[in-house]
Write a protein that holds these residues in place. Sequence first.
Motif, short mmCIF file in Angstrom:
data_model
loop_
_atom_site.label_atom_id
_atom_site.label_comp_id
_atom_site.label_asym_id
_atom_site.label_seq_id
_atom_site.Cartn_x
_atom_site.Cartn_y
_atom_site.Cartn_z
N PRO A 249 30.90 32.98 54.59
CA PRO A 249 29.56 32.67 54.08
C PRO A 249 28.53 33.79 54.26
O PRO A 249 27.47 33.75 53.64
CB PRO A 249 29.16 31.44 54.91
N ASN A 250 28.84 34.77 55.07
CA ASN A 250 27.86 35.82 55.36
C ASN A 250 27.97 37.06 54.48
O ASN A 250 27.27 38.05 54.70
CB ASN A 250 27.97 36.25 56.84
N ILE A 251 28.87 37.01 53.49
CA ILE A 251 28.98 38.18 52.60
C ILE A 251 28.65 37.78 51.17
O ILE A 251 28.85 36.63 50.77
CB ILE A 251 30.38 38.83 52.66
N GLU A 252 28.14 38.75 50.43
CA GLU A 252 27.87 38.55 49.00
C GLU A 252 29.05 39.14 48.24
O GLU A 252 29.28 40.35 48.30
CB GLU A 252 26.57 39.28 48.60
N TRP A 253 29.79 38.30 47.55
CA TRP A 253 30.96 38.81 46.82
C TRP A 253 31.16 38.02 45.54
O TRP A 253 31.16 36.79 45.54
CB TRP A 253 32.22 38.72 47.69
N LYS A 254 31.31 38.75 44.46
CA LYS A 254 31.64 38.17 43.15
C LYS A 254 32.80 38.95 42.56
O LYS A 254 33.09 40.08 42.97
CB LYS A 254 30.43 38.20 42.22
N HIS A 255 33.43 38.37 41.56
CA HIS A 255 34.61 39.03 41.00
C HIS A 255 34.27 40.37 40.36
O HIS A 255 35.13 41.26 40.26
CB HIS A 255 35.34 38.12 40.01
N GLU A 256 33.02 40.56 39.92
CA GLU A 256 32.64 41.86 39.35
C GLU A 256 32.74 42.97 40.40
O GLU A 256 33.14 44.10 40.09
CB GLU A 256 31.21 41.81 38.79
N ILE A 257 32.38 42.64 41.65
CA ILE A 257 32.52 43.61 42.75
C ILE A 257 34.00 43.92 42.96
O ILE A 257 34.40 45.07 43.14
CB ILE A 257 31.89 43.05 44.04
N GLY A 258 34.81 42.86 42.91
CA GLY A 258 36.25 43.06 43.04
C GLY A 258 36.82 43.89 41.91
O GLY A 258 37.73 44.72 42.13
N SER A 259 36.30 43.73 40.70
CA SER A 259 36.78 44.50 39.56
C SER A 259 36.51 45.99 39.75
O SER A 259 37.37 46.83 39.44
CB SER A 259 36.12 44.01 38.26
N GLU A 260 35.34 46.33 40.24
CA GLU A 260 35.01 47.74 40.49
C GLU A 260 35.94 48.33 41.55
O GLU A 260 36.45 49.45 41.40
CB GLU A 260 33.56 47.87 40.93
N LYS A 261 36.18 47.56 42.61
CA LYS A 261 37.05 48.05 43.69
C LYS A 261 38.49 48.20 43.21
O LYS A 261 39.17 49.20 43.52
CB LYS A 261 36.98 47.07 44.87
N MET A 262 38.97 47.24 42.42
CA MET A 262 40.34 47.32 41.91
C MET A 262 40.50 48.44 40.89
O MET A 262 41.56 49.07 40.79
CB MET A 262 40.75 45.98 41.29
N PHE A 263 39.43 48.72 40.13
CA PHE A 263 39.49 49.82 39.17
C PHE A 263 39.62 51.15 39.91
O PHE A 263 40.42 52.02 39.51
CB PHE A 263 38.23 49.82 38.31
N HIS B 124 40.97 51.58 42.82
CA HIS B 124 42.32 51.62 43.40
C HIS B 124 43.36 51.89 42.32
O HIS B 124 44.36 52.59 42.57
CB HIS B 124 42.61 50.30 44.11
N LEU B 125 43.16 51.35 41.13
CA LEU B 125 44.07 51.61 40.00
C LEU B 125 44.14 53.10 39.71
O LEU B 125 45.23 53.67 39.52
CB LEU B 125 43.59 50.83 38.77
N LEU B 126 42.98 53.76 39.68
CA LEU B 126 42.94 55.20 39.39
C LEU B 126 43.59 56.01 40.51
O LEU B 126 44.24 57.04 40.24
CB LEU B 126 41.49 55.65 39.20
N GLU B 127 43.43 55.55 41.75
CA GLU B 127 43.98 56.29 42.89
C GLU B 127 45.50 56.21 42.98
O GLU B 127 46.15 57.15 43.43
CB GLU B 127 43.38 55.75 44.19
N THR B 128 46.08 55.10 42.54
CA THR B 128 47.50 54.84 42.80
C THR B 128 48.40 54.90 41.57
O THR B 128 49.60 54.65 41.69
CB THR B 128 47.66 53.44 43.45
N ASN B 129 47.83 55.22 40.42
CA ASN B 129 48.65 55.30 39.20
C ASN B 129 48.42 56.64 38.51
O ASN B 129 47.29 57.14 38.44
CB ASN B 129 48.28 54.17 38.23
N GLU B 130 49.50 57.20 38.00
CA GLU B 130 49.41 58.46 37.26
C GLU B 130 49.15 58.15 35.79
O GLU B 130 50.06 57.74 35.06
CB GLU B 130 50.69 59.26 37.42
#
Length: 500
Positions: A136-150, A152-158
Amino acid sequence: MSFSPCNYNTSDISTFELHVDSMLPKRINDPIHGLMEFDDWVIQFIDTPHFQRLRNIKQLGTTYYVFPGASHNRFEHSIGVAHLAYSLVKGLQDRQPDLEVEKDLECVTLAALCHDLGHGPFSHAFDNEVIPRTRPNIEWKHEIGSEKMFDHLLETNEIDFELGTDDVKFIKALIAGDWSKCPNRSRYLFDVVANKRNSIDVDKFDYLERDCYYLGMKSVFDFSRLMRYSRVVDEQIAYYFKECYNIYELFQTRYSLHKQVYNHRVGKAIEYMLCDALVEADSILGISKSIDNPEDYLQLNDTILNQIEFSKEPGLAKSREIINRIRTRKLYKFVDEYLVSDELKDHLTEQKINAREIIAHQGENDRLEEDDIIVDRLKLNYAMNDKNPVDYVKFYNQYNLDETFNLTKSQVSYFVPEKYEEISIRIFARKPEKMKPIQECFRKLLKIHAPHNTIPNEEITPSRGYTLPEGYETSKKRRHSSQSSNDQRISKHRVSIINS
């Protein structure tokens, strides 16, 4: 005239074919948009574990348990949004060549493709219910997750496609719909994927059409016309003025889907059950902690339900019990609903209408506990709270393509809405046998908090359609009782045959 035979090295054929194949667009057949064409660099993003994960996340979450046709996933929706984003921007640039800026088209296509990478299990149920309850003490929405996953996608894929640091920042800003993060890039592009200006964007174009198709419902909103009659004026996407009513249809279709489908009473009850199961399992499986680590989040999708269901872990017993109730249709039950008028919004607040206050009005033998009750405050609107989004849309006419104006409701139709948001208070019971006392307590509470001097008594009474009769039993109980009676009659019949 003579011809000399061609001399070529046959070992080069496969390399040549591979090169030609990578230059050809990839065609994907879609039930909504038909044949969609993508260049090889887009396919490289699609063919990553991060994007393929979306195959296992239902677009409509638990709605699938009520509407069995709604089996589509975030995977095909995201591809559809990318197709529409590319088509819209390419059309604008073709009609207005001065809009062409290097990498703009590619960046907006990628933002559309990756805008849902951050969705968790069962889509919005995860970020709207599970995360707020477990962390309950963090602000998190899927848009934040999308940015983080994007990232990670760039870092781990050629991926054979050059993206500069500014391009990556721009793509993430487009996903968030926040122009202030990249004020040096084309402002109108922020109207394409996640439009915070008036909420008209290709994300809605795709999901409204796609959801209606898989739900077996009809939509009269025509996004293709809206795209065709759009142009950029003063860094904003404007529309031909005759498309105004079509835009109202967009928001009415969205409202209708939220009212009838996305927040269906049984679908919502199952969503609460699913969230209860995930929250109970969180201490064992660390579900909520996965949002901190893309490697862990990559493994999180709708299959978490099966992981819990078939686990032998003793600590997951309560979660397994809830999931078994879903499988056997022993669901939480909708109890009551009250549509809050404007006059009562300041009176029927969360502080006054909640589980604790409801059980305070129980009878001596009701034995109600706070955990028996779920209070759902449902807000439905035209995507901009209580505002009319069409007030923020710019229109043009055929006489001056570079001058825009607004349209008032009276210039469109007297049948467009007067209000743009409604609030409902809905009550659910975790234990179906307690539905009747919960409903009685809720209705007592409503009357206590409503100002009797200004609000007539009939206006603070929920619909009679929801009123439970005295001695009400749930359908499961009635079915069980009926089955027991049948079994007894069969047994008596067998005894009489034996005795005869």
